[in-house]
Structures are given as structure tokens and as C-alpha cells.
Design a protein around this motif. Structure first.
Motif, short mmCIF file in Angstrom:
data_model
loop_
_atom_site.label_atom_id
_atom_site.label_comp_id
_atom_site.label_asym_id
_atom_site.label_seq_id
_atom_site.Cartn_x
_atom_site.Cartn_y
_atom_site.Cartn_z
N LYS A 24 8.73 0.03 -2.33
CA LYS A 24 7.82 0.07 -1.07
C LYS A 24 8.61 0.66 0.08
CE LYS A 24 4.63 0.74 2.28
NZ LYS A 24 3.90 1.81 2.75
N SER A 71 10.36 19.27 6.16
CA SER A 71 9.60 19.89 7.04
C SER A 71 10.58 19.29 8.95
CB SER A 71 8.66 20.42 7.76
OG SER A 71 7.79 20.79 6.69
N GLU A 96 0.79 -1.24 0.26
CA GLU A 96 0.05 -0.13 0.30
C GLU A 96 0.44 1.35 0.04
OE1 GLU A 96 -0.36 1.93 2.38
OE2 GLU A 96 0.80 1.25 4.17
N ARG A 138 12.17 8.96 2.31
CA ARG A 138 11.20 10.02 3.46
C ARG A 138 11.79 10.25 4.54
NH1 ARG A 138 6.70 13.45 2.75
NH2 ARG A 138 5.46 13.86 4.49
N TYR A 197 0.97 11.25 16.00
CA TYR A 197 2.28 11.45 15.83
C TYR A 197 2.78 12.05 14.45
CZ TYR A 197 0.82 8.71 10.81
OH TYR A 197 0.37 8.24 9.98
N ARG A 213 6.59 22.52 15.30
CA ARG A 213 6.17 22.09 14.37
C ARG A 213 5.55 23.09 12.74
NH1 ARG A 213 5.51 16.27 13.04
NH2 ARG A 213 5.29 15.83 14.22
N1 SAJ Z 1 7.08 14.45 9.19
C1 SAJ Z 1 8.29 15.65 9.80
N2 SAJ Z 1 9.13 16.33 8.27
C2 SAJ Z 1 8.03 16.18 6.97
C3 SAJ Z 1 7.21 15.33 6.84
C4 SAJ Z 1 6.83 14.58 7.87
O1 SAJ Z 1 9.15 15.87 10.76
O2 SAJ Z 1 8.87 16.86 5.98
C5 SAJ Z 1 6.97 13.53 10.59
C6 SAJ Z 1 5.13 13.54 11.21
O3 SAJ Z 1 4.85 14.97 11.23
C7 SAJ Z 1 5.79 12.06 11.19
C8 SAJ Z 1 6.54 11.52 10.44
O4 SAJ Z 1 7.35 12.08 10.19
O5 SAJ Z 1 5.59 11.79 12.34
C9 SAJ Z 1 5.25 10.27 9.15
O6 SAJ Z 1 4.80 11.27 8.94
P1 SAJ Z 1 4.38 11.54 6.92
O7 SAJ Z 1 3.23 12.11 6.36
O8 SAJ Z 1 5.91 11.14 5.89
O9 SAJ Z 1 4.51 9.51 6.63
P2 SAJ Z 1 3.44 8.57 7.33
O10 SAJ Z 1 3.83 7.39 8.17
O11 SAJ Z 1 1.54 9.45 7.80
O12 SAJ Z 1 2.95 7.33 6.14
C10 SAJ Z 1 3.58 7.28 5.30
C11 SAJ Z 1 3.78 8.10 3.68
N3 SAJ Z 1 5.00 7.17 2.98
C12 SAJ Z 1 5.69 8.42 2.34
O13 SAJ Z 1 4.99 9.49 1.72
C13 SAJ Z 1 7.34 7.74 1.34
C14 SAJ Z 1 2.47 6.73 2.85
O14 SAJ Z 1 2.63 7.26 1.34
C15 SAJ Z 1 2.93 5.37 3.26
O15 SAJ Z 1 1.77 5.14 2.53
C16 SAJ Z 1 3.08 4.97 4.64
O16 SAJ Z 1 4.12 5.80 5.09
C17 SAJ Z 1 2.82 3.64 5.02
O17 SAJ Z 1 1.65 3.34 5.23
O18 SAJ Z 1 3.66 2.88 4.72
#
Ligand code: SAJ
Length: 396
Positions: free
Chosen positions: A195, A240, A142, A202, A308, A385
Motif C-alpha cells: 500500500k 503531469s 484501500e 506515484r 487538492y 495545471r
Molecule cells: N498530481 C499531480 N500530477 C499528477 C497526478 C497527481 O500533480 O500527474 C497531484 C494531484 O493534483 C494531487 C496529488 O497529486 O494534488 C494526489 O492526487 P492523486 O490523484 O495522485 O492521488 P489521491 O491522493 O487522490 O489518491 C491516491 C491514489 N493512489 C495512487 O494512485 C497510487 C489512490 O488510489 C489511493 O487509494 C489514495 O491515494 C489513498 O487513499 O491512499
């Protein structure tokens, strides 16, 4: 009929999506309470558009049970944690689910693993379970992001890995019932690797932003402004910084690669360490701000946000929980998305929480906070944030 195994954050929306697009679906989960809740017509978490999708799936005849069903197609969507010491994937839930499927499914059934697994997991742990039984294995990881799951389920592109391209195409057709994005068919190990790499990409990029935040703080510079300017370059897109990385994917999946390929992953290892250290960096900053503002008692410090990330109710691996675990001080804590009683000193009333918080630390930038800026007047605020734009606050 498709039997979706595991009705959590991924399995449930997937099952609902299929059922609301004309596919006969039975959803199975070993958690009886969860199944009862679904059978009462209630969803088990909140997501934009989930209620409506649930209603459509019920109209499409979806059923929920704790039993596995004998059918031709299974979608397995169960958790894949990692072993904290070895950093390797712990496939116990996938293995348990596939064993149960194998005990009832007919020959030639297709077992689709949606759960994120490290490259080679299906060959190492799942394939040997099949023994002499003729089974088609598929990996269809996914990609949906919590906070925008329903939209992304429908619009994101997807990857399908299969041993047999004809089976890959058959499963592509199944997902095409609702997925408008491109669907690539490849082999299983490639699908597994893509995946994990997506989430690792990221994690590494977030670590870069976090390292910049530390560097700019040391130099007394505004990291926000620096990222804003750099991102005006056509080939730069810095993410960020924040108080740490939470959720069930980004802080977990990259460790699978470190666990399996320690010699080949120094960048990933270091990135994960940088992200893991952020709650400690936030704690140090809190202590310094307390000192600067004559606050000697942690009970006068309020942590806003337990989830989170913003606007979800998911608390798994959240930076606030990581901080509280390592520094169990008497902070006040508040989160509009989370019911009370989860951690010590958790306020359920925002006004009450603010009253306790001479120093307010924004750990999550929920939309709620942005509608309450007038109530924050006069507080010392540490915004980890960059949620309170244009306000006079301390930033990460
Ligand atoms: N975060 C930051 N800075 C940013 C972006 C995110 O500190 O610029 C933090 C968020 O606050 C959070 C964590 O990273 O604590 C993860 O959040 P996220 O929004 O980056 O990702 P998830 O875990 O909600 O979802 C991710 C996604 N993967 C990618 O974008 C590559 C999603 O598409 C996947 O389906 C999901 O993991 C998964 O289930 O694997």
C-alpha cells in the motif's frame, strides 16, 4: 454483522457498499455531528454515485452510531497521520480504535485494519494490544481514488494481509460481496508494504514531472509538448507537473518509509522535497509575472482553486493552502467546490473574483473553469495545471 469504525472518506463508502450488498453493517464514528448528519439521511462529502449508494445502504438497513458494537468482524478506517519531525507514522487513532474494539469484542473476532500503515505497524503497535485475547488481525488497505471512489471501490483489485490464510479467505469473501476486482491474499507486512509503495511510486513519478517542468521553464521550453511526445513511446508514461501535491495520501505515506528507513530511501526523500517545493516555485513565478505585467499588489492576483485536485471538495494538504501558509499575501481566492470563509479574501462569487484578478493563477483545473473560458478573455493567466488547453496562457 460488521462494525465499520471511522466514517470518513474511506470508511463511509466501504460501509455503504457492504450494506448495499446484503451485509448487516453498523457504522461507528466518535464525531457526534457526523453521525447525526448521516442519521438525518445526508452524506458528509460529495462523490459521484455516493448519494445513490447511501440510499441503497439505508434500504439495506445500515445504522450509524457513536458506540462500538460487539460483533465478530470490525473494519477500522481511521486516519494515520505522520509526525512532521520524525517522519514516522503516528498510529494513535488506529491504536485508540483497536483498544475500544478489544474492550467489547468476543474472542476470535476479526479486526481488519483498512487505514494505511507503514510496514510493521500492526506488529509493533496493534498486536501487543491484544494481550492474551484470541483475535485475528487482518490488513486490507484501500485503493480508491477521490473523484472516482464508488466506481473504484467496486472495480479495483485489492490486497488482504492475514496471519491465518483461512481468515484471509473469509475476509476476501466479505469484500467479494461488492468487489469485482481480483483479491490477493498475503501476509500482513506484505500488505502494509504494498500500500505504501503504491502511493510512493506515484509521489516519485509526480516529482519527476515537476522536475521536468522546472528544467523546461529554465530552458524556455514547453513541458506539456515534451511530455506529450515522450508519452508516445510505448514504455514511457510521464505524469503531469503541477503546483504541488496534496491530499491525505501521496504527500504523507512516502514519509513513513523515509522515517523508518532513512538510509535506504534517498530517491523517495528527494522526490518528496521536490513536490513540497512546488508551491514556492509557483510563488516565484507569480512574482515574476506580476513584475512583467506591472502588477504591484497581490490583491490583484486571484488564485483559482483551494482543493487538492480537480472536481473534489477535499482541501487537505492542498497546494493552494501550502502556498498561502508560506506566503500569506493578500491574494484573492475562489473555489466553486468550497464554501466561503475558509481563507482570507475568499470570494464566493466567480464574477467578483475575476474582477479582482488581473493575474489569474489556476491552482486547480476544476471542470467549472473549462466552461467559463469566455469570461477569462483579456486576463493574464498562469495555468499551473495545464487545464486551459489551446489558450494563450503562461504554463508551469
Ligand atoms: N498530481 C499531480 N500530477 C499528477 C497526478 C497527481 O500533480 O500527474 C497531484 C494531484 O493534483 C494531487 C496529488 O497529486 O494534488 C494526489 O492526487 P492523486 O490523484 O495522485 O492521488 P489521491 O491522493 O487522490 O489518491 C491516491 C491514489 N493512489 C495512487 O494512485 C497510487 C489512490 O488510489 C489511493 O487509494 C489514495 O491515494 C489513498 O487513499 O491512499
Amino acid at each position: 454483522m460488521v462494525n465499520v469504525i471511522g466514517l470518513g472518506y474511506i470508511g463511509l463508502p466501504t460501509a455503504l457498499m457492504l450494506a448495499s450488498h446484503g451485509v448487516e453493517v453498523v457504522g461507528t464514528d466518535y464525531n457526534e455531528t457526523l453521525v447525526q448528519t448521516l442519521n438525518r439521511g445526508q452524506t458528509t462529502f460529495s462523490e459521484d454515485g455516493l448519494e445513490q449508494l447511501f440510499a441503497q445502504a439505508l434500504a439495506g438497513g445500515i445504522r450509524f452510531t457513536t458506540e462500538y458494537r460487539s460483533t465478530e468482524v470490525y473494519i477500522v478506517s481511521v486516519p494515520t497521520p505522520y509526525d512532521k519531525d520524525s517522519k514516522r507514522i503516528d498510529p494513535c487513532y488506529v491504536v485508540g480504535a483497536v483498544e475500544k474494539v478489544l474492550s467489547i469484542c468476543p474472542e476470535n473476532a476479526v479486526i481488519v485494519i483498512e487505514s494505511t500503515v507503514s510496514p510493521g505497524t500492526i506488529d509493533r503497535y496493534v498486536r501487543p494490544l491484544c494481550g492474551g485475547k484470541k483475535i485475528h488481525l487482518v490488513h486490507a488497505p484501500e485503493r480508491i481514488i477521490p473523484g472516482n471512489m464508488v466506481y473504484e471501490l467496486e472495480h479495483n483489485s485489492r490486497t488482504i494481509g492475514a496471519d491465518d490464510p483461512a481468515i484471509g479467505l473469509r475476509i476476501k469473501e466479505l469484500y467479494s460481496s461488492f468487489c469485482k476486482g481480483d483479491i490477493v491474499v498475503t501476509d500482513i507486512k506484505t500488505a502494509e508494504m504494498t500500500k505504501v509503495i503504491e502511493n510512493t511510486y506515484r509521489a516519485v513519478n509526480i516529482a519527476f514531472a515537476n522536475e521536468l517542468a522546472k528544467l523546461c521553464h529554465y530552458e524556455g521550453m514547453n513541458v506539456d509538448e515534451i511530455i506529450r511526445i515522450c508519452n508516445m513511446h510505448p514504455r514511457v508514461n510521464i505524469l503531469s507537473p503541477g503546483p504541488g501535491v496534496g491530499g491525505h495520501c501521496i504527500p504523507v505515506d512516502p514519509w513513513f518509509l523515509v522515517g523508518d528507513y532513512p538510509q535506504h530511501t534517498p530517491l523517495i526523500t528527494q522526490s518528496m522535497k521536490i513536490n513540497e517545493e512546488m508551491p514556492d516555485f509557483v510563488f516565484e513565478r507569480i512574482c515574476k509575472l506580476m513584475e512583467a505585467h506591472g502588477i504591484s499588489d497581490f490583491s490583484e492576483v486571484g488564485l483559482y482553486g483551494l482543493t487538492y485536485k480537480e472536481d473534489v471538495d477535499d482541501i487537505r494538504e492542498s497546494p493552494t493552502l501550502q502556498l498561502l501558509e508560506r506566503h500569506p499575501e493578500a491574494f484573492h481566492v475562489y473555489d466553486p467546490m468550497v464554501c466561503g470563509g475558509l481563507v482570507a479574501n475568499q470570494d464566493t462569487d466567480f464574477a467578483n473574483f475575476l474582477q479582482h484578478s488581473r493575474l489569474l493563477v489556476v491552482m486547480v483545473g476544476h471542470s467549472h473553469l473549462k466552461t467559463c473560458t469566455e469570461e477569462l478573455e483579456g486576463k493574464v493567466i498562469f495555468d499551473t495545471r495545464h487545464a486551459l488547453k489551446g489558450m494563450d496562457v503562461y504554463r508551469i
